[in-house]
Write a protein that holds these residues in place. Structure first.
Motif, PDB file in Angstrom:
ATOM      1  N   GLN A 117     -10.393   3.150   4.124  1.00 44.43           N
ATOM      2  CA  GLN A 117     -10.109   1.854   3.492  1.00 44.43           C
ATOM      3  C   GLN A 117      -9.327   0.924   4.427  1.00 44.43           C
ATOM      4  O   GLN A 117      -8.775  -0.084   3.994  1.00 44.43           O
ATOM      5  CB  GLN A 117      -9.297   2.049   2.207  1.00 44.43           C
ATOM      6  CG  GLN A 117     -10.049   2.778   1.106  1.00 44.43           C
ATOM      7  CD  GLN A 117     -11.188   1.930   0.549  1.00 44.43           C
ATOM      8  OE1 GLN A 117     -10.974   0.799   0.147  1.00 44.43           O
ATOM      9  NE2 GLN A 117     -12.393   2.484   0.571  1.00 44.43           N
ATOM     10  N   TYR A 123       0.781  -1.248   0.000  1.00 41.76           N
ATOM     11  CA  TYR A 123       0.000   0.000   0.000  1.00 41.76           C
ATOM     12  C   TYR A 123       0.812   1.297   0.000  1.00 41.76           C
ATOM     13  O   TYR A 123       0.267   2.355  -0.259  1.00 41.76           O
ATOM     14  CB  TYR A 123      -0.965   0.007   1.202  1.00 41.76           C
ATOM     15  CG  TYR A 123      -2.129  -0.927   1.021  1.00 41.76           C
ATOM     16  CD1 TYR A 123      -3.250  -0.528   0.282  1.00 41.76           C
ATOM     17  CD2 TYR A 123      -2.107  -2.210   1.538  1.00 41.76           C
ATOM     18  CE1 TYR A 123      -4.320  -1.380   0.088  1.00 41.76           C
ATOM     19  CE2 TYR A 123      -3.170  -3.081   1.350  1.00 41.76           C
ATOM     20  CZ  TYR A 123      -4.272  -2.657   0.625  1.00 41.76           C
ATOM     21  OH  TYR A 123      -5.324  -3.502   0.427  1.00 41.76           O
ATOM     22  N   THR A 162      -9.090   3.474   9.227  1.00 41.53           N
ATOM     23  CA  THR A 162      -7.927   3.902   8.447  1.00 41.53           C
ATOM     24  C   THR A 162      -6.670   3.335   9.092  1.00 41.53           C
ATOM     25  O   THR A 162      -6.553   3.290  10.322  1.00 41.53           O
ATOM     26  CB  THR A 162      -7.845   5.442   8.388  1.00 41.53           C
ATOM     27  OG1 THR A 162      -9.072   5.938   7.852  1.00 41.53           O
ATOM     28  CG2 THR A 162      -6.683   5.906   7.511  1.00 41.53           C
ATOM     29  N   GLU A 196      -5.982   4.368   1.691  1.00 42.89           N
ATOM     30  CA  GLU A 196      -6.844   5.544   1.722  1.00 42.89           C
ATOM     31  C   GLU A 196      -7.563   5.662   3.069  1.00 42.89           C
ATOM     32  O   GLU A 196      -7.736   4.672   3.784  1.00 42.89           O
ATOM     33  CB  GLU A 196      -7.899   5.457   0.614  1.00 42.89           C
ATOM     34  CG  GLU A 196      -7.326   5.393  -0.791  1.00 42.89           C
ATOM     35  CD  GLU A 196      -6.434   6.593  -1.100  1.00 42.89           C
ATOM     36  OE1 GLU A 196      -6.839   7.734  -0.770  1.00 42.89           O
ATOM     37  OE2 GLU A 196      -5.336   6.395  -1.642  1.00 42.89           O
TER      38      GLU A 196
END
Lengths: 412, 374
Positions: free
Chosen positions: A239, A111, A193, A236
């Motif tokens: 997410q 990520y 998050t 994000e």
């Protein structure tokens, strides 16, 4: 059907063995090593870091990772073969790095941007920096997504308040992967998050938890106005659950076989050979033999299931879901074998440590078994996973599914 | 690492599944349950045309000479289909006894008929309830004449020949034991059909009164020969059991997905999900143990006695659990004659007892562990 290496595998095994012979001494005796001891013993930890660095330079630290990142871009089968060969040498277990390299860093790699990867992957794979995973909370265990630790944004800075629990190795960690709630006004999975943060920064308070077994492998961590720049966000905003699933997928692959302190049928037989029961030697007792056979077929079944998984890997296939059964089998078997062994020991079974038969191995197993049945996914959660992901059964009714998190009923 | 069946073996398995799905549904089994029980003779002939009986019989004796791994994959499919045929008695036991202990002449005379499906064979050990031990064998083979009684012989009514564990001399214990080969249509053989827990796997009591019989293997080796045969049969039967257990799991799953209670599929209740997850775990462990047994059987490994016992115990436990919990998942309907669940429940016990109960196999298993650790 055979247990032989393919020609390519045999060649890699020979290369790995030759390299190990040049860099380590063969193991003479098998010592029982507590992974936590390694971390709490500075000299052992120093040796573990040095060995990790040597492996990383060669690309044997994480064989499946790319070159230059501690790997050689190898196959999962090559990683297994290296592990088999490495276990024959007198080298540190490196368990301090398992969570970071097995779960946290793969998530960072999936990520984060190249600059972040360049900064964190190498020190982790070389053993210079240790990571922990900060997901579970007092109010969110099996239901991880019910976590309450808040992250609030002001400009480019997030402020963290809350607490995490059951965090393995947090007291020795440099960095942590932290799952937070950023929006309590949406359903629970949508308001999360992920971040990473330094465990050494102000406002992070790590307190070891004394377990029922007396050991302290886990910690509770309190966050008080901890500041994190937005650049330390992983994925994000909102997410976080998807990011966490990546981590947990790696966890399920990492947790599994090889657990239970090596306590199994062989040790039970060793004990049964030495004890007398009402009707003669314990090893000749029909009830004892039935139990030994019951546990043997589960141990053997698991061992050969692992070989089936390795076969799939060897053929370049994805391992089947059979890999998910290991911990369910191992944890309850440890508890049952330990309890039964203590039954055989009789009144003397209440002793522990050196005062008990076989240095108290069964008492130790019995005391640690409840933790193994819970850590890394409880027996119940693992059964849900098999039912839902392997068998394709529907999820249980989720009464909190479409409810904003701050409207979900919660206990005290 | 190559701990799996080959592509060719998987093809044989796929073909077997396709064939049996066309020729042997649970309707085939139900017809026997609703009639007089026994085997399906038409299915037996069709299986013979496929050549399955000769899968592991060497070519020189009229078989296909493929091997045990190929026979294992066929066995799994026969188990899935609950095939009501005397395959295990004839192939896993009778033919294996001939291969293990028979003379060249005996093999040449009888194995081609097994391979072609002309000959149904069986294997007889027990003489009454309780453990089968050297001291419980009272049947005698003397001067070519067999006398005594064997009980609950699977496929005993339909079999043409039997291999019988008997006492070939007055020596006590194992030393006096010998296998006897007997034509069941000969004079001095009285057969009586007995009720069978699984009507599609019939059984008989057989009384021998001076029936003509010949020795199969040496005197004093009867017990060891029988044990060897049982080990082979245990591995092959484990595949039938694993096949049956997998069908039970699939049935339970399908039913739980379509059955609604309290406004939702019962498959969404954890009580059901955890039961099915446990079935899955047991079935996977049993499959892995069976694979190891298959490896040991196909390579003639010295680990075979341990591997066979582990495969046997693991598969028996898995099928027993899956069969009973499949009924439980179905609820009341699962306990009716009309539902198919009871076919598997009965077959699981039939297979679990026919080669000897778990207790006996667990004792052998631990005995092997003791030997290997000695």
């Amino acid at each position: 059907m055979d247990f032989e290496d393919s020609p390519e595998e045999a060649q890699f095994r020979a290369e790995a063995r030759a390299w190990l012979e040049g860099h380590a001494k063969p193991k003479i005796k098998r010592e029982a090593s507590d992974p936590l001891d390694e971390r709490s013993d500075p000299a052992a930890m120093k040796r573990a870091r040095e060995w990790q660095k040597i492996k990383a330079d060669k690309g044997y630290a994480r064989i499946t990772w790319p070159k230059g990142m501690g790997g050689i871009g190898g196959t999962p089968m090559q990683a297994i073969i290296f592990g088999q060969e490495e276990s024959k040498f007198d080298v540190p277990a490196g368990s301090a790095f398992a969570i970071g390299l097995g779960m946290c860093i793969p998530t960072v790699m999936a990520y984060c941007n190249d600059a972040v990867k360049a900064r964190y992957v190498k020190p982790a794979v070389e053993g210079a920096e240790i990571w922990c995973q900060l997901f579970s909370e007092p109010a969110g265990g099996s239901d991880v997504a019910a976590l309450k630790t808040r992250a609030v944004k002001d400009g480019d800075t997030w402020t963290i308040n809350g607490s995490k629990i059951w965090t393995t190795g947090a007291q020795f960690s440099d960095y942590g992967l932290l799952l937070t709630r950023t929006d309590p006004n949406v359903p629970k999975h949508k308001g999360l998050t992920m971040f990473y943060l330094s465990m050494k920064q102000p406002g992070v308070d790590v307190r070891p938890i004394k377990q029922a077994s007396g050991a302290s492998g886990f910690n509770e961590i309190f966050f008080t106005d901890v500041k994190i720049p937005d650049s330390q966000r992983v994925g994000e905003v909102g997410q976080g659950w998807q990011v966490a699933l990546t981590t947990l997928m790696h966890e399920r692959l990492a947790v599994g076989g090889g657990q239970g302190g090596g306590l199994d049928v062989a040790q039970l037989m060793q004990l049964a050979r030495t004890l007398e029961l009402e009707d003669g030697p314990a090893i000749k007792n029909a009830a004892v033999r039935e139990k030994i056979a019951d546990w043997y077929v589960r141990s053997a079944g698991l061992k050969y299931t692992t070989l089936r998984t390795m076969t799939a890997l060897s053929r370049g296939q994805q391992p089947g879901p059979e890999a998910s059964i290991a911990k369910i089998v191992v944890a309850s078997k440890l508890q049952d074998i330990s309890a039964f062994a203590m039954e055989l020991e009789g009144e003397a079974g209440v002793a522990t440590g050196e005062d008990a038969p076989m240095h108290g191995a069964f008492q130790m197993g019995w005391l640690s078994a409840p933790g193994l049945r819970i850590a890394g996914g409880t027996d119940e959660i693992l059964r849900n996973i098999i039912a839902e992901r392997v068998l394709g059964l529907p999820q249980d009714v989720r009464v909190d599914k479409d409810v904003p998190f701050n409207k979900v009923p919660a206990g005290k | 690492m190559n701990f799996d069946f080959s592509e060719e073996q998987k093809q044989i398995k796929d073909q077997a599944r396709k064939f049996l799905s066309e020729k042997c549904s649970t309707k085939t089994v139900r017809a026997l349950y609703n009639g007089a029980g026994g085997s399906d003779a038409a299915l037996w002939r069709q299986i013979a045309e496929m050549g399955w009986m000769g899968t592991a019989i060497p070519e020189e004796f009229g078989g296909l000479g493929l091997g045990y791994l190929e026979l294992c994959v066929v066995a799994e499919e026969l188990g899935r289909a609950l095939a009501p045929v005397p395959f295990s008695s004839t192939v896993y036991l009778f033919a294996e006894a001939l291969i293990a202990a028979g003379s060249d002449e005996q093999k040449k005379r009888l194995l081609p008929k097994v391979a072609s499906g002309e000959l149904i064979g069986t294997f007889a050990r027990a003489e009454g309830p309780g453990a089968v031990l050297p001291k419980t064998i009272r049947a005698t083979l003397k001067g070519g004449k067999l006398s005594g009684t064997k009980t609950a012989v699977t496929d005993g009514m339909e079999a043409d020949f039997a291999v019988v564990l008997a006492r070939g001399s007055d020596d006590a214990g194992e030393r006096g034991l010998q296998l006897a080969l007997v034509d069941l249509k000969a004079k001095g053989v009285e057969r009586r059909a007995i009720g069978s827990l699984d009507p599609s796997r019939p059984a008989a009591d057989i009384a021998f009164e001076g029936a003509n019989a010949e020795a199969l293997g040496k005197l004093g080796e009867g017990w060891q020969n029988a044990e060897r045969v049982l080990q082979h049969a245990a591995v092959l039967t484990a595949f039938e059991q694993v096949g049956g257990a997998d069908v039970c799991l699939a049935m339970a799953k399908d039913y739980a997905m379509q059955r609604y209670a309290f406004g939702r599929p019962i498959a969404s209740f954890q009580a059901i999900k955890h039961k099915l997850a446990d079935m899955y775990v047991n079935n996977e462990l049993a499959r892995s143990n069976a694979y190891y047994g298959a490896w040991a059987l196909s390579t003639g490994a010295r680990e075979l006695p341990l591997a066979a016992a582990a495969a046997r115990v693991s598969a028996t436990q898995a099928f027993d659990y899956a069969a009973k919990e499949n009924i439980q998942t179905h609820g009341g309907i699962g306990f009716t004659w009309e539902a198919d669940c009871h076919f598997y429940y009965k077959r699981s016990r039939q297979l679990g007892l026919a080669l000897g109960p778990q207790r006996a196999w667990k004792d052998k298993l631990v005995g092997e562990l003791e030997r290997s650790n000695a």
